[in-house]
Every structure is written in C-alpha cells, then in structure tokens.
Design an enzyme around this catalytic site. Structure first.
Site, PDB file in Angstrom:
ATOM      1  N   GLY A  46     -56.531  47.131 -16.416  1.00  0.00           N
ATOM      2  CA  GLY A  46     -57.432  48.434 -16.441  1.00  0.00           C
ATOM      3  C   GLY A  46     -56.737  49.646 -17.020  1.00  0.00           C
ATOM      4  N   GLY A  85     -60.674  48.656 -11.334  1.00  0.00           N
ATOM      5  CA  GLY A  85     -59.174  48.161 -11.237  1.00  0.00           C
ATOM      6  C   GLY A  85     -58.595  48.950 -12.123  1.00  0.00           C
ATOM      7  N   GLY A 127     -54.987  48.170 -12.462  1.00  0.00           N
ATOM      8  CA  GLY A 127     -53.750  47.237 -12.666  1.00  0.00           C
ATOM      9  C   GLY A 127     -53.356  47.091 -14.168  1.00  0.00           C
ATOM     10  N   ASN A 128     -52.445  46.200 -14.381  1.00  0.00           N
ATOM     11  CA  ASN A 128     -52.238  46.018 -15.687  1.00  0.00           C
ATOM     12  C   ASN A 128     -53.392  46.008 -16.900  1.00  0.00           C
ATOM     13  OD1 ASN A 128     -51.425  43.637 -17.971  1.00  0.00           O
ATOM     14  ND2 ASN A 128     -49.792  45.186 -17.914  1.00  0.00           N
ATOM     15  N   LYS A 130     -53.625  27.384 -14.423  1.00  0.00           N
ATOM     16  CA  LYS A 130     -53.470  28.191 -13.485  1.00  0.00           C
ATOM     17  C   LYS A 130     -52.754  28.136 -12.280  1.00  0.00           C
ATOM     18  CE  LYS A 130     -55.005  32.459 -13.921  1.00  0.00           C
ATOM     19  NZ  LYS A 130     -55.451  33.201 -15.137  1.00  0.00           N
TER      20      LYS A 130
END
Ligand code: GLU
Length: 428
Positions: free
Chosen positions: A224, A219, A221-222, A107
């Site tokens: 959710g 959320g 974003g991508n 990460k």
C-alpha cells in the site's frame, strides 16, 4: 474482517476450474494443477524470553515446479490457515507464469502474531522454521521471500540458519534480503510500484490522465505504501487509506478529501503497517470506520491488505465512480463479489498480475545473487517496469480481443504456460 465461512483455497480452485473449463484443459492436467504438488506441515518449538517454550505451527506448500523452483513468501499471521497457504501457493504459480519468469509457485505461513513477539523470539521462530524445512527448500527447490508481516530482517535470519546448516553461503536460498546482504535495490518498492505500473497502463488504455483521478487504498504495509507513493508521483490523489491503529488494535479509514500526505503518513507507520490514529488526526485526516475506504467516490480502488476483503457484505457499497480495481493483495475479492464486479463492468487488474512486481524483483535478486553483481536501482526498476508493462499488455489485449474478463484472460495465459511445461516434461 475475514468471515469464517470463506475458504481461499476453494476460491482459488473455483477461479482455476472456470478457466480450465473455458479452455478445455484435459482432465489429468486439471487434476494436477488444481491442487499443490507437495505440502509440509510442521511444529516449531520456540524458547520465549521468559524461559517458557511455545509451539508454533508452520507450513510450506509447493504448488507447482514445472517452470522452475517453487517461489513465494512466508506469512506470519495469527489467523493463518493451511487452506490460505494452499491458495496463495497456487496464485504464485500463476503469478510467475503471467510475467513469464522461470519459477514455480509456493507459499509458507506460520500461525503467530509477530507484533506480540520480541525481536529475539522472532529470530528464534525464523531459525526454527528453516530447521524444520532445510532439506525440502533451497535455491533449486523452493525459494522463500517476505510476505504479510515478514521483512528483510526475517529473511536474513532464515538465510543465516540455512547457511549454518549447510556450511556455505547460499544467497539464492531466499529473496527479499537486506540491501548489502544479497538483496536487490528496489525490492522493497517493487510490489507497490508494480501495481502502479499496471494501473498506469490501464489508465492509458482508457484515455484517462492519472492527475485527473483519485484512489482509495486498503492496507498501508509494504504494498500500500509504495503503491500510494508512485501513484501520487504520477499525479494521482489518494483520498483514503485504511490501516491498522496500534492504540485500539483495529483498523480505521483515514480520509482527506483534498488528498492525504503520503510521505507524512508513511513516516509514522511501523514495520507492520500500523499507525497511531491520533498522530494521523494531526495531519488533518478524518478518522472513519474501517469499511469506509470501499465506499468512497473515487476512480480507483486498491485493496492491498488481505484476502476476502470485498465480499457480498460490501460489494454493493462500491461507488458508481469506480472504474478500476487494482488488486495489490492476493485474493482480496471473493468469488461471489467477483461476479458482481464483473457484471458491473469495472476494470479489474487481477491480483496475480497487479502484484507480480514483488516476485519479479525477487527473480532479479536471484540473478544478481547468482552472478554476485548488483545493479543500480534505476536499472532494477526499469527492468521491472518493462516486465510488468508487457505482462499487462498481453493480458489486456487478450481480454479486449476476446471480450474476456481481465481475471479470466490472465488465467488463460498462465494456465496455458504451466500446462505446456507439465506436458513438455512428460508429467501428463
Ligand atoms: N510475497 C510476495 C508475493 O506474494 C513475493 C513473493 C516472492 O518474492 O517470492 O508475490
């Protein structure tokens, strides 16, 4: 919302230790797997548009590469910490192992708020990040991808910098690339859809029809957005979404008892998952405090924002009606709250299983990039569904047969796979 005392790395280690103990993992393997193999901490000087120079701090952490090159996203976040990146790298190892793809865990992160950076500043930051790491990442070493507040555009700048340094095309260096530039169709949808593939299987096992259920999502974003889209397509009703308001610079819950218009909400959302609450009000949404998403009388909760969102301050507010928590985010539940949820008998689809769709599609992207042959979207999504469904079934069967908590069952499968790889390589 993230409390100062919370440390995601300690949370990830505690989860690991619990299962390592349960399966009697030997000491050396335990020591090897409870910490990252390699860490890079570096500075990134960026020339700002006004001519000044700002120094950003970046990280890349490779937790384990026994099963394949390290794999995992790069986050841009103002509150990024090295311990968050460590935890996320560790979870990537378990994530790739649970869906049985030949990749390890890594990460990256940069302490920054891209919402306050211009396009060209973001580009220079991406290029600077790669310049500091070019020798230590690559198709056979460590393959980055998008994550919180990074997207396909950032990936392409990073790829371009890498290819400029090495003087050749290396599409396998990074995933989450734009479609047409080495990206895979379906990659944008993959994480959110993957959450819903596992959710669909969980409902099937419980004998519940999706059309008889409601959900609340944190959320937008991508993850959710696409989870909401597919869940709605299956017949479910999303009654609440918690997301960022760009005017006040803070999150709110948007609630509509009869169900939110996901497409309309998605349309007005910016690339960082932020919306304008006044426009949302026009859609008939009630605007409530951020924490309200967790307290709704729904069957399903989908935390799809950041880590440590369900903790001892709010876990007791989860409605009696909630049957399933599908963790779209990484590490949304802290250790103590997890115990409460486990004791309440709520069915949890743990993060590194539920949200493995993104990295699984990244793996498909690598396969396509390496063969230079790109699949139709239906083919990508069908393959993704097969992978997610079989991973879910393996975990839920182990949990059912041995009366285990779903998170523990998922860990058992992943740790065993990684432990076997390190042993076969002769590392321990
Ligand atoms: N950032 C995503 C995750 O946390 C995807 C990682 C990848 O595609 O490598 O799973």
């Amino acid at each position: 919302m993230v409390k100062g005392s919370y440390n995601p790395y300690e949370n990830a280690q505690a989860q690991f230790d619990r299962v390592a103990e349960m399966i009697g993992l030997d000491d050396a393997t335990r020591q090897l797997l409870r910490q990252p193999m390699k860490e890079y901490h570096f500075t990134i000087p960026v020339r700002m548009d006004d001519g000044s120079t700002r120094i950003f701090n970046g990280y890349r952490i490779q937790h384990n590469t026994a099963r394949g090159p390290a794999k995992g996203g790069i986050r841009f976040h103002p509150q990024e910490t090295v311990d968050t990146v460590r935890a996320l790298a560790m979870w990537m190892t378990w994530k790739c192992a649970v869906v049985d793809i030949p990749l390890g865990g890594g990460k990256g992160g940069v302490i920054c708020d891209p919402r306050n950076l211009t396009e060209s500043e973001q580009e220079r930051l991406c290029r600077g990040y790669v310049r500091q790491l070019a020798k230590d990442v690559g198709p056979f070493i460590d393959v980055p991808a998008p994550d919180v507040m990074t997207n396909a555009k950032h990936m392409l700048w990073m790829l371009d910098e890498y290819e400029t340094i090495y003087g050749a095309r290396y599409p396998g260096f990074i995933t989450g690339k734009p479609v047409g530039m080495g990206g895979s169709l379906g990659r944008t949808e993959a994480t959110g859809y993957g959450v819903v593939y596992t959710l669909r299987e969980a409902l099937k096992e419980m004998g519940i029809k999706p059309e008889n259920t409601s959900a609340s999502i944190q959320g937008f974003g991508n993850v959710g957005q696409y989870a909401a889209k597919l869940y709605t397509e299956l017949g479910g009703t999303v009654v609440a979404v918690c997301c960022w308001d760009n005017n006040d610079n803070k999150p709110y819950t948007y609630y509509k008892e009869s169900g939110l218009d996901i497409e309309a909400l998605k349309e007005m959302t910016d690339s960082f998952g932020g919306i304008d609450k006044d426009k949302a009000r026009d859609l008939g949404c009630q605007i409530e405090p951020a924490g309200a998403w967790l307290e709704k009388d729904v069957d399903i909760l989908i935390p799809a924002a950041l880590e440590n969102q369900i903790n001892m301050d709010n876990v007791d507010k989860i409605s009696e009606q909630v049957k399933i928590i599908a963790e779209g985010a990484n590490g949304p539940v802290n250790k103590e709250a997890d115990e409460v949820i486990r004791n309440r008998g709520i069915f949890v689809i743990p993060d590194f299983l539920a949200n493995a769709g993104g990295v699984t599609c990244s793996y498909f992207e690598q396969v396509q990039s390496n063969t230079n042959y790109y699949w139709e979207k239906d083919e990508v999504l069908e393959k993704l569904d097969i992978k997610m469904t079989s991973a879910f079934k393996a975990v839920s069967e182990l949990a059912r047969n041995n009366n285990l908590y779903m998170r523990d069952a998922a860990y058992i499968i992943s740790i065993n796979r990684v432990a076997q790889a390190v042993k076969m390589r002769g590392w321990v």
